[in-house]
Design an enzyme around this catalytic site. Structure first.
Site, PDB file in Angstrom:
ATOM      1  N   CYS A 226      13.648  10.923   7.364  1.00  9.26           N
ATOM      2  CA  CYS A 226      13.439  10.534   8.760  1.00  9.26           C
ATOM      3  C   CYS A 226      14.733  10.551   9.562  1.00  9.26           C
ATOM      4  O   CYS A 226      14.733  10.816  10.761  1.00  9.26           O
ATOM      5  CB  CYS A 226      12.797   9.162   8.826  1.00  9.26           C
ATOM      6  SG  CYS A 226      13.731   7.850   8.004  1.00  9.26           S
TER       7      CYS A 226
ATOM      8  N   GLU B 197       9.040  16.123  15.596  1.00  8.70           N
ATOM      9  CA  GLU B 197       9.549  16.009  14.231  1.00  8.70           C
ATOM     10  C   GLU B 197       8.806  16.968  13.302  1.00  8.70           C
ATOM     11  O   GLU B 197       7.584  16.933  13.192  1.00  8.70           O
ATOM     12  CB  GLU B 197       9.371  14.577  13.722  1.00  8.70           C
ATOM     13  CG  GLU B 197       9.976  14.355  12.343  1.00  8.70           C
ATOM     14  CD  GLU B 197       9.851  12.922  11.877  1.00  8.70           C
ATOM     15  OE1 GLU B 197      10.841  12.372  11.376  1.00  8.70           O
ATOM     16  OE2 GLU B 197       8.754  12.345  12.028  1.00  8.70           O
TER      17      GLU B 197
ATOM     18  N   GLU C  66       9.277   1.526  11.345  1.00  3.92           N
ATOM     19  CA  GLU C  66      10.344   2.529  11.247  1.00  3.92           C
ATOM     20  C   GLU C  66       9.659   3.876  11.231  1.00  3.92           C
ATOM     21  O   GLU C  66       8.979   4.220  10.260  1.00  3.92           O
ATOM     22  CB  GLU C  66      11.192   2.302   9.989  1.00  3.92           C
ATOM     23  CG  GLU C  66      12.504   3.080  10.008  1.00  3.92           C
ATOM     24  CD  GLU C  66      12.418   4.395   9.273  1.00  3.92           C
ATOM     25  OE1 GLU C  66      12.304   5.441   9.964  1.00  3.92           O
ATOM     26  OE2 GLU C  66      12.463   4.391   8.040  1.00  3.92           O
TER      27      GLU C  66
ATOM     28  N   LYS D 275       0.859  -1.177   0.000  1.00  9.45           N
ATOM     29  CA  LYS D 275       0.000   0.000   0.000  1.00  9.45           C
ATOM     30  C   LYS D 275       0.897   1.229   0.000  1.00  9.45           C
ATOM     31  O   LYS D 275       1.432   1.633   1.026  1.00  9.45           O
ATOM     32  CB  LYS D 275      -0.901  -0.007   1.247  1.00  9.45           C
ATOM     33  CG  LYS D 275      -2.257   0.731   1.056  1.00  9.45           C
ATOM     34  CD  LYS D 275      -2.131   2.210   0.758  1.00  9.45           C
ATOM     35  CE  LYS D 275      -1.832   2.985   2.021  1.00  9.45           C
ATOM     36  NZ  LYS D 275      -1.797   4.482   1.755  1.00  9.45           N
TER      37      LYS D 275
END
Length: 489
Positions: free
Chosen positions: A288, A386, A255, A180
């Protein structure tokens, strides 16, 4: 719905790929290029029905693929890699238009890495194993058995590379896959399905279901026939996925986000430190692993900031298709608004913008100026959360102990970078940092043999090398007693 679109001269099928067939949906969603705001196509919008069909296809195909000899699975993976090489330019062009990352990076680094992912895990499969060992005369034999259909849910910032980082080991292990892709950048996943079919991958072994996470993604995460889930993305989405997976105790690899530090000690090569710091603006900061928190020894902070400012001023921001461009747009208007919201709140709370501080109004569109903020508190939102954009903060420290304390003082633990000229200091500091990956005097050096993952809210589990097979397989130990065998002669 028009089943195909053309992006930069490359035809792309906008339907799902299920059991070797292209499948349309009753509804679609628009895919818009961050480069210029132009519509790229209407994409099939999958729901639980398409997710169920894909899992059913993967379930039916699993016994045959699992029983396929390792050498044959490896051959098919290498053929996929060859297909990626042949279509490298097409893949690079489409992905640049779809997510706004630099075309030169896609050509030179990202798409070659996609092919390498398949070749590496093909090779790793053939070498997978360990010597038998004995316990009181009994033989222990460890094997890696395919687990079953895998749901792989991937992000938009490096769509194809991160998807194949999961697809390649899952297929090598003998599993079947339902992918997906992120709805903001789905197109190269569709092209990969064509490449895989051309390489001889049997129908149902790789399926691609497009759509929203709340619809197609949720249906996959909670599906009782899915045996593994691997997800890269936000902490919030990970919580939703793991809650759904918990109903069936489906093993999940995550992750997630990062708020990584870059520690610069007074004995560091300052030019190197500045280069590594400016490198954190790569992909408009949508990485990331990016070391977004610059922690600099106060004795060199002023000089570091001066050199950083000069170096950052040389970056070229603009059209990612141009060879000279260093920073392109962010992926979506919602992402731009999110980034700007973080910066505005930080400035309102007393932070100072050394460079940047807002959208690049001269370029318009989705371009956000590379930003460096100082005068930020350790417990402030801009330091703790973040941002996922071209925004860095700079704080100073006096001692090694303070540097480590600042570095570890977030909820995350994905990566860290240390710049020092003292090997003993490097050893001491890296031993104390909470991070899945630590770079010393370098950044973003990745080897597929190494484990990859995060600590704390940055993730669960490790993938890469044998760790990938440990996750995508049911690892079995068979213990056999000595002697006692009948003679059938």
């Amino acid at each position: 719905m028009t089943p195909r679109t053309t992006v930069a001269g490359v035809p792309v099928d906008t339907r799902h790929y299920i059991d070797g067939q292209r499948i349309a949906s009753a509804r679609t969603f628009a895919d818009v290029s961050p480069v210029d705001g132009r519509p790229l196509g209407e994409i099939a919008r999958g729901t639980a029905a398409e997710a169920d069909a894909a899992v059913a296809a993967a379930t039916a195909a699993f016994p045959g693929w699992a029983a396929t000899a390792r050498a044959e699975r490896a051959r098919v993976l290498r053929a996929i890699a060859d297909g990626v090489d042949k279509r490298l330019e097409d893949l690079a062009l489409v992905e640049t238009h779809d997510n706004g990352a630099l075309l030169r990076s896609h050509r030179r680094g990202v798409m070659p890495r996609v092919a390498h992912n398949f070749r590496f895990f093909a090779d790793r499969l053939l070498s997978l194993g360990q010597e038998d060992f004995t316990t009181r005369g009994h033989t222990n034999h460890v094997s890696w058995d395919p687990a079953g259909p895998c749901a792989l849910i991937t992000p938009w910032n490096a769509p194809l590379m991160l998807a194949t980082w999961k697809i390649a080991p899952a297929l090598a292990a003998g599993n079947t896959v339902v992918l997906k892709p992120a709805e903001w950048s789905p197109l190269t996943a569709s092209l990969l399905a064509d490449v895989a079919a051309g390489a001889g991958l049997p129908p149902g072994v790789l399926n691609v279901v497009q759509g929203y996470g709340s619809e197609a993604g949720a249906a996959l995460a909670g599906h009782p026939d899915v045996r593994r889930i691997s997800f890269t993305g936000s902490v919030a989405t990970a919580r939703t996925i793991t809650a759904a997976a918990a109903a069936h105790l489906t093993p999940t690899s995550l992750e997630l986000g990062g708020k990584s530090p870059l520690l610069v000690f007074a004995d560091a090569d300052l030019d190197l430190a500045v280069d590594l710091a400016v490198e954190q603006y790569d992909n408009a900061g949508q990485v990331c692993l990016a070391a977004t928190r610059l922690l600099v020894d106060e004795r060199i902070a002023q000089e570091f900031t001066r050199r950083f400012t000069e170096r950052a001023a040389s970056l070229v921001q603009g059209d990612p298709r141009e060879e000279s461009t260093d920073i392109g747009p962010v992926v979506h208007a919602r992402q731009l608004a999110r980034i700007d919201g973080f910066v505005r709140r930080a400035l309102a709370s007393g932070a100072r913008a050394v460079i940047g501080g807002g959208p690049h109004t001269a370029l318009g569109g989705l371009y956000y100026r590379p930003t460096l903020l100082t005068d930020v508190a350790q417990d402030s939102e801009i330091v703790q959360e973040e941002v996922f954009g071209p925004v860095l903060t700079l704080q100073t420290f006096r001692t090694q102990e303070e540097a480590v304390a600042l570095a570890n003082d977030t909820r995350f633990g994905l990566a860290a970078t240390v710049v020092t000229g003292d090997r003993e200091r490097a050893d001491r500091v890296t031993a104390q940092l909470v991070a899945g990956t630590v770079w010393v005097n370098c950044f973003f050096v990745r080897d597929l043999r190494a484990p990859f993952g995060g600590s704390r809210l940055s993730g669960v589990g490790r993938e890469g090398g044998t760790w990938s097979f440990d996750f995508y397989c049911d690892v079995k130990n068979t213990v056999t007693a000595p002697g006692g065998w009948r003679d059938h002669g």
